[in-house]
Enzyme design. Structure first.
Site, mmCIF file in Angstrom:
data_model
loop_
_atom_site.group_PDB
_atom_site.id
_atom_site.type_symbol
_atom_site.label_atom_id
_atom_site.label_comp_id
_atom_site.label_asym_id
_atom_site.label_seq_id
_atom_site.Cartn_x
_atom_site.Cartn_y
_atom_site.Cartn_z
ATOM 1 N N ASP A 30 0.874 -1.183 0.000
ATOM 2 C CA ASP A 30 0.000 0.000 0.000
ATOM 3 C C ASP A 30 0.909 1.230 0.000
ATOM 4 O O ASP A 30 2.119 1.120 0.218
ATOM 5 C CB ASP A 30 -0.886 -0.013 1.259
ATOM 6 C CG ASP A 30 -1.801 1.209 1.338
ATOM 7 O OD1 ASP A 30 -2.462 1.526 0.326
ATOM 8 O OD2 ASP A 30 -1.852 1.863 2.396
ATOM 9 N N SER A 31 0.296 2.395 -0.197
ATOM 10 C CA SER A 31 1.071 3.637 -0.112
ATOM 11 C C SER A 31 1.583 3.852 1.309
ATOM 12 O O SER A 31 2.507 4.618 1.524
ATOM 13 C CB SER A 31 0.192 4.828 -0.501
ATOM 14 O OG SER A 31 -0.834 4.998 0.460
ATOM 15 N N TYR B 242 -0.964 8.429 -2.203
ATOM 16 C CA TYR B 242 -1.016 8.220 -3.663
ATOM 17 C C TYR B 242 -2.249 8.909 -4.289
ATOM 18 O O TYR B 242 -2.302 9.073 -5.505
ATOM 19 C CB TYR B 242 -1.164 6.721 -3.977
ATOM 20 C CG TYR B 242 0.103 5.902 -3.904
ATOM 21 C CD1 TYR B 242 1.298 6.410 -3.410
ATOM 22 C CD2 TYR B 242 0.085 4.576 -4.343
ATOM 23 C CE1 TYR B 242 2.436 5.622 -3.346
ATOM 24 C CE2 TYR B 242 1.216 3.781 -4.288
ATOM 25 C CZ TYR B 242 2.394 4.298 -3.788
ATOM 26 O OH TYR B 242 3.511 3.510 -3.738
ATOM 27 N N CYS C 2 -4.455 -1.514 -1.938
ATOM 28 C CA CYS C 2 -4.631 -0.068 -2.123
ATOM 29 C C CYS C 2 -5.625 0.113 -3.265
ATOM 30 O O CYS C 2 -5.370 -0.365 -4.389
ATOM 31 C CB CYS C 2 -3.271 0.534 -2.481
ATOM 32 S SG CYS C 2 -3.315 2.271 -2.903
ATOM 33 N N THR D 25 -6.356 2.849 -4.770
ATOM 34 C CA THR D 25 -5.812 3.791 -5.756
ATOM 35 C C THR D 25 -4.869 3.071 -6.718
ATOM 36 O O THR D 25 -4.984 3.209 -7.942
ATOM 37 C CB THR D 25 -5.066 4.932 -5.017
ATOM 38 O OG1 THR D 25 -5.937 5.460 -4.013
ATOM 39 C CG2 THR D 25 -4.645 6.019 -5.957
ATOM 40 N N CYS E 32 -11.221 3.167 0.413
ATOM 41 C CA CYS E 32 -9.769 3.342 0.558
ATOM 42 C C CYS E 32 -9.381 2.469 1.741
ATOM 43 O O CYS E 32 -10.083 2.470 2.764
ATOM 44 C CB CYS E 32 -9.454 4.811 0.831
ATOM 45 S SG CYS E 32 -7.773 5.127 1.416
ATOM 46 N N THR E 33 -8.294 1.723 1.612
ATOM 47 C CA THR E 33 -7.958 0.752 2.668
ATOM 48 C C THR E 33 -7.535 1.419 3.977
ATOM 49 O O THR E 33 -7.469 0.752 5.014
ATOM 50 C CB THR E 33 -6.859 -0.213 2.183
ATOM 51 O OG1 THR E 33 -5.732 0.559 1.717
ATOM 52 C CG2 THR E 33 -7.371 -1.105 1.079
ATOM 53 N N HIS E 34 -7.257 2.720 3.942
ATOM 54 C CA HIS E 34 -6.969 3.422 5.197
ATOM 55 C C HIS E 34 -8.240 3.609 6.042
ATOM 56 O O HIS E 34 -8.163 3.725 7.261
ATOM 57 C CB HIS E 34 -6.392 4.820 4.934
ATOM 58 C CG HIS E 34 -4.930 4.840 4.560
ATOM 59 N ND1 HIS E 34 -4.473 4.434 3.334
ATOM 60 C CD2 HIS E 34 -3.836 5.228 5.275
ATOM 61 C CE1 HIS E 34 -3.151 4.601 3.289
ATOM 62 N NE2 HIS E 34 -2.738 5.073 4.454
HETATM 63 N N1 DGL Z 1 -4.874 3.127 0.967
HETATM 64 C C1 DGL Z 1 -4.928 3.618 -0.351
HETATM 65 C C2 DGL Z 1 -6.225 3.368 -1.061
HETATM 66 O O1 DGL Z 1 -6.856 2.369 -0.745
HETATM 67 C C3 DGL Z 1 -4.112 4.803 -0.710
HETATM 68 C C4 DGL Z 1 -4.514 6.126 -0.205
HETATM 69 C C5 DGL Z 1 -3.513 7.191 -0.578
HETATM 70 O O2 DGL Z 1 -2.316 6.920 -0.536
HETATM 71 O O3 DGL Z 1 -3.961 8.291 -0.920
HETATM 72 O O4 DGL Z 1 -6.639 4.083 -1.918
#
Ligand code: DGL
Length: 261
Positions: A8-9, A40, A71, A73, A182-184
């Site tokens: 992931d980022s 990202y 991720c 993205t 988003c996985t965050h």
């Molecule tokens: N966790 C990521 C996602 O699922 C990346 C978020 C990011 O880096 O902006 O999109």
């Protein structure tokens, strides 16, 4: 025992790794966070693609059998090129759970919180177009959330004010379901539940992603494998956050490394 790379980022993919450790502990995992380059969500497609290819290439050099692009993205912008570049490897991606959301929403009004890049991507537009549904989707970029989560901030005034800014208008428009695209964002579920309670049903696809991984990479071992943490910025800080966020016994002996990719 299969060796699986998860990237992931930053720390967002830990929400996917968490499910993997619950549902498929009998693999070895290498978690790679591109912390030096997070977020990202607003970077160009070319940049995210070349970065994702470099990270996958590194994971393959570590002899990973399969890669989870944890991720949304990177999946939206780069998974086609990743699969084309590494056709011999199993590549598993993630995408916003708009299909289960459309099925589960009573009012057929769904909010989708994801990065700007995910929402703008052709892949997401195709996913929306493929759904034969009368459901309305209210799309909102979660600008600013990822950098706060990367600092380990999962509640408090700055997070809550962004959530109000992004989610209140969805509620005002009648949304009863929210897709965490988003996985965050699954790390914000407790604070979202606290603010909106039963007004919002939350859709998080982490478990579905890992079920798909288990179909493609069947588990052969009953004993738990190892977990290693690799960051392009600070391995120790990644491991500290992973231990705090996941709180899993498998992480007691986990090692952290800083890598330059
Ligand atoms: N966790 C990521 C996602 O699922 C990346 C978020 C990011 O880096 O902006 O999109």
């Amino acid at each position: 025992m299969a060796k699986i790379g998860v990237f992931d980022s930053g720390i967002g993919g830990l929400s996917i790794l968490n499910e993997a450790l619950i549902e498929a502990p009998g693999n070895d995992y290498l978690y790679l966070a591109d912390s030096a380059n997070t977020p990202y969500g607003e970077k160009s497609t070319d940049w995210v693609t070349s970065r994702s290819l470099a990270l996958c290439s590194w994971l393959i050099d570590q002899e990973c059998d399969a890669i989870v692009v944890a991720c949304n993205t990177a999946t939206a912008q780069a998974i086609a090129q990743i699969r084309e570049t590494f056709p011999q490897k199993v590549i598993i991606g993630v995408e916003p759970g708009i299909k289960p959301a459309a099925q589960q929403s009573f009012k057929k009004i769904v909010g989708v919180l994801a990065t700007q890049n995910t929402l703008a991507s052709d892949k997401f537009k195709q996913l929306l177009a493929s759904l034969l549904t009368n459901c309305e989707f209210i799309q909102q970029a979660g600008v600013g959330l990822v950098p706060l989560i990367e600092q380990g901030l999962l509640s408090g005034p700055s997070i809550e004010s962004l959530l109000h800014q992004y989610i209140d208008p969805m509620i005002d428009q009648g949304a009863d379901t929210l897709v965490l695209g988003c996985t965050h964002y699954p790390f914000l579920q407790p604070v979202i539940d606290h603010i909106y309670g039963e007004k919002l049903h939350i859709i998080d696809t982490s478990s579905a992603v890992i079920k798909q991984m288990c179909r493609l990479v069947p588990i052969t071992d009953t004993k738990s494998g190892s977990v290693g943490f690799y960051s392009t910025s600070q391995g120790d800080s990644l491991l500290g956050l992973a231990k705090k966020l996941l709180n899993r016994h498998q992480l007691i002996d986990a090692r952290a490394h800083t890598v330059h990719i």
